[in-house]
Design a protein around this motif. Structure first.
Motif, PDB file in Angstrom:
ATOM      1  N   GLY A  14     -11.997   0.833 -18.568  1.00 35.55           N
ATOM      2  CA  GLY A  14     -10.772   1.447 -19.079  1.00 35.55           C
ATOM      3  C   GLY A  14     -10.722   2.928 -18.774  1.00 35.55           C
ATOM      4  N   LEU A  15     -11.858   3.616 -18.916  1.00 37.86           N
ATOM      5  CA  LEU A  15     -11.912   5.038 -18.582  1.00 37.86           C
ATOM      6  C   LEU A  15     -11.664   5.247 -17.095  1.00 37.86           C
ATOM      7  CD1 LEU A  15     -12.492   7.919 -19.593  1.00 37.86           C
ATOM      8  CD2 LEU A  15     -14.899   7.491 -19.053  1.00 37.86           C
ATOM      9  N   ALA A  16     -12.268   4.409 -16.278  1.00 34.46           N
ATOM     10  CA  ALA A  16     -12.060   4.522 -14.831  1.00 34.46           C
ATOM     11  C   ALA A  16     -10.610   4.242 -14.458  1.00 34.46           C
ATOM     12  CB  ALA A  16     -12.986   3.557 -14.089  1.00 34.46           C
ATOM     13  N   ASN A  28      -4.187  16.655 -14.105  1.00 37.07           N
ATOM     14  CA  ASN A  28      -5.528  17.077 -14.500  1.00 37.07           C
ATOM     15  C   ASN A  28      -6.211  15.927 -15.250  1.00 37.07           C
ATOM     16  OD1 ASN A  28      -7.806  18.421 -15.251  1.00 37.07           O
ATOM     17  ND2 ASN A  28      -6.788  19.852 -16.646  1.00 37.07           N
ATOM     18  N   LEU A  29      -7.421  15.586 -14.848  1.00 33.72           N
ATOM     19  CA  LEU A  29      -8.114  14.449 -15.447  1.00 33.72           C
ATOM     20  C   LEU A  29      -8.510  14.696 -16.900  1.00 33.72           C
ATOM     21  CD1 LEU A  29     -10.417  13.230 -12.538  1.00 33.72           C
ATOM     22  CD2 LEU A  29      -8.185  12.370 -13.219  1.00 33.72           C
ATOM     23  N   MET A  30      -8.715  15.935 -17.261  1.00 28.84           N
ATOM     24  CA  MET A  30      -9.120  16.259 -18.626  1.00 28.84           C
ATOM     25  C   MET A  30      -7.975  16.840 -19.443  1.00 28.84           C
ATOM     26  SD  MET A  30     -12.069  15.209 -18.887  1.00 28.84           S
ATOM     27  CE  MET A  30     -13.233  14.536 -17.755  1.00 28.84           C
ATOM     28  N   GLY A  34      -7.212  12.268 -25.667  1.00 28.70           N
ATOM     29  CA  GLY A  34      -6.793  11.184 -26.548  1.00 28.70           C
ATOM     30  C   GLY A  34      -6.378   9.947 -25.768  1.00 28.70           C
ATOM     31  N   GLY A  35      -5.782  10.152 -24.608  1.00 26.27           N
ATOM     32  CA  GLY A  35      -5.408   9.031 -23.755  1.00 26.27           C
ATOM     33  C   GLY A  35      -6.630   8.296 -23.235  1.00 26.27           C
TER      34      GLY A  35
END
Length: 81
Positions: A14-16, A28-30, A34-35
């Motif tokens: 899910g994170l990937a 931006n990835l960060m 919360g998402g």
């Protein structure tokens, strides 16, 4: 596969997928952690569900195998008479 392995594995997937989604959008990835947490929680729940489904399928298969074996034994017993 253990319950913890399923949940953690699906969570990292899910994170990937969240990182993939943001990279396609060129964001931006960060930007919004919360998402990331939400995606990991949803996919972790999917991993929990998949683990429970796999366990239940194993029980059902064992019951069906025992039922088939019992039927075969009864059929052989009737054939010997």
């Amino acid at each position: 596969m253990t319950l913890l392995g399923s949940v953690v594995g699906f969570s990292f997937f899910g994170l990937a997928s969240r990182f993939g989604q943001l990279s396609i959008q060129k964001r931006n990835l960060m930007d919004n952690p919360g998402g990331h947490v939400l995606a990991m929680a949803v996919f972790g729940f999917a991993g929990y569900w998949a683990h429970q489904w796999d366990e239940r399928a194993g029980v059902i298969l064992a019951e069906k195998r025992a039922e088939i074996t019992e039927r075969r034994e009864r059929r052989l017993a009737r054939a010997d008479i």
